[in-house]
Design an enzyme around this catalytic site. Structure first.
Site, mmCIF file in Angstrom:
data_model
loop_
_atom_site.group_PDB
_atom_site.id
_atom_site.type_symbol
_atom_site.label_atom_id
_atom_site.label_comp_id
_atom_site.label_asym_id
_atom_site.label_seq_id
_atom_site.Cartn_x
_atom_site.Cartn_y
_atom_site.Cartn_z
ATOM 1 N N LYS A 77 0.894 -1.271 -0.088
ATOM 2 C CA LYS A 77 0.028 -0.076 0.034
ATOM 3 C C LYS A 77 0.993 1.317 -0.234
ATOM 4 O O LYS A 77 0.387 2.274 -0.593
ATOM 5 C CB LYS A 77 -0.924 0.165 1.114
ATOM 6 C CG LYS A 77 -2.212 -1.077 0.973
ATOM 7 C CD LYS A 77 -3.202 -0.871 2.133
ATOM 8 C CE LYS A 77 -4.240 -1.951 1.878
ATOM 9 N NZ LYS A 77 -4.946 -1.625 3.215
ATOM 10 N N LYS A 85 -5.510 -13.718 -8.057
ATOM 11 C CA LYS A 85 -6.696 -13.890 -7.227
ATOM 12 C C LYS A 85 -7.732 -13.081 -8.112
ATOM 13 O O LYS A 85 -7.306 -12.074 -8.563
ATOM 14 C CB LYS A 85 -6.348 -13.441 -5.783
ATOM 15 C CG LYS A 85 -7.427 -13.594 -4.940
ATOM 16 C CD LYS A 85 -6.975 -13.067 -3.427
ATOM 17 C CE LYS A 85 -7.948 -12.417 -2.846
ATOM 18 N NZ LYS A 85 -7.616 -11.723 -1.544
ATOM 19 N N LYS A 108 -11.549 -7.050 -7.154
ATOM 20 C CA LYS A 108 -12.407 -6.032 -7.636
ATOM 21 C C LYS A 108 -11.492 -4.766 -8.232
ATOM 22 O O LYS A 108 -11.722 -3.989 -8.696
ATOM 23 C CB LYS A 108 -13.232 -5.567 -6.567
ATOM 24 C CG LYS A 108 -12.401 -4.935 -5.448
ATOM 25 C CD LYS A 108 -13.373 -4.877 -4.113
ATOM 26 C CE LYS A 108 -12.607 -4.566 -2.860
ATOM 27 N NZ LYS A 108 -13.026 -4.729 -1.713
#
Ligand code: TRP
Length: 340
Positions: free
Chosen positions: A121, A203, A206
């Site tokens: 992040k 994976k 979204k």
């Protein structure tokens, strides 16, 4: 410390949370929410919509507010019974933030800086590298420890955060005597690893392009279209081989997660058939699974007052459990006693 269950039920406690920060995918559903309902009788389940976690990245306020209600509606539409299971919004129970502050004083900077999700992040949000991105796992530890949770259903990507939660709990218990239950992870067997429909090495997420994932609220047409376009291979045989045939194996996993069929049975059922018929069957199964949830979700979203009633009642019950832990923590740490 051994789990003693909540005072009300004597059952072991399960806690988990989902951020109201984007579209839920079929992966979220099959890997998490769908399994939750099966735990309802055996455990005291507590599922939070973790909006305080969501604001570690910038959210549009109106959208965040709507997504919080929407996620509550999804929990309900997926069949969770609000009489048994606590489903509430994290920010409605201020003790989360309070305990997070206290636990932050028992967490080392080095531990937080080592978290792989933080490192990812920090790169992705370099322009808004706020302290919340670093202390995110402390808030997660507070969520879990506040309710003395025994088990925490999570995906593999949250394992490191749970380890840290355990370390913090053990450290605190070591310093002050038994205060927190040290939680264990709870990892679902099926559906945990639903992959991208276009790049099955990844994976299902979204944050990837739209045609790579099935959103929980996708229309049946969109679901059918996405499965039709899903990558397979040139062998034209439905065989489970995640290494050699990742696309087909992913579709088989999705079908198996929904029907409960083994990979062998799926292979036998589609022997001699091309991928066209197989993809149609997968799409049909997904549509049949999601349509009732979508209909219920739509019905609930038209009745916001009902959702708010559930949110309020659950937050009250959650607050009562949290307050017991906070009294204990305040006393142990030596914060000045008071009563209103
Ligand atoms: N960090 C989790 C995620 O992104 C969400 C979460 C917040 C959570 N608090 C939690 C999960 C407590 C389990 C328990 O998936």
């Amino acid at each position: 410390m051994e789990g003693q269950g909540t005072q009300q039920t004597g059952k072991k406690v399960i806690f988990s949370g989902i951020q109201p920060s984007g579209t839920l995918t079929l992966g979220n559903y099959l890997g998490a929410i769908r399994n939750w309902k099966q735990l309802e009788d055996e455990y005291q389940c507590i599922y939070s919509v973790v909006d305080l976690h969501a604001i570690t990245v910038r959210q549009e306020p109106a959208q965040l507010r709507r997504r919080c209600t929407e996620l509550m509606a999804i929990y309900l539409a997926a069949g969770l019974n609000p009489e048994k299971t606590l489903i509430y919004c994290q920010s409605h129970v201020p003790a989360h933030a309070e305990l997070a502050w206290i636990l932050g004083c028992y967490t080392y900077l080095g531990e937080l800086q080592r978290m792989t999700q933080y490192k990812d992040k920090a790169q992705k949000h370099a322009a808004n590298l706020n302290a919340g991105l670093l202390t995110y796992p402390v808030l997660m530890a507070a969520d879990i420890l506040l309710y003395q949770a025994d088990l925490v259903p999570i995906g593999a990507d949250q394992k490191q955060h749970l380890e840290l939660t355990r370390d913090i709990a053990i450290r605190f218990n070591g310093a002050y005597g038994d205060t927190f239950v040290v939680p264990d992870g709870y990892f679902p067997k099926v559906g945990a690893r639903i992959r991208s429909l276009q790049e099955p090495a990844r994976k299902m997420s979204k944050s990837d392009p739209e045609d790579t994932y099935i959103a929980l609220l996708d229309t049946p047409e969109a679901i059918r279209r996405k499965f039709k376009r899903a990558v397979t291979d040139s062998e034209a045989s439905v065989r489970f081989d995640p290494e050699g045939k990742p696309g087909v194996s992913n579709l088989m996993s999705i079908l198996g997660a929904i029907t409960g069929d083994s990979m062998e049975k799926i292979e036998a059922d589609f022997a001699g058939q091309g991928y066209g018929a197989f993809k149609t069957a997968v799409a049909d199964a997904v549509v049949a699974e999601l349509e009732p949830i979508q209909n219920e979700h739509r019905r609930l979203m038209a009745d916001k007052a009902y959702i708010e009633t559930i949110m309020r009642a659950s937050a009250e019950r959650a607050s009562a459990i949290a307050a017991r832990t906070m009294r204990k923590v305040r006393r142990k740490v030596g914060l000045a006693p008071f009563s209103l």
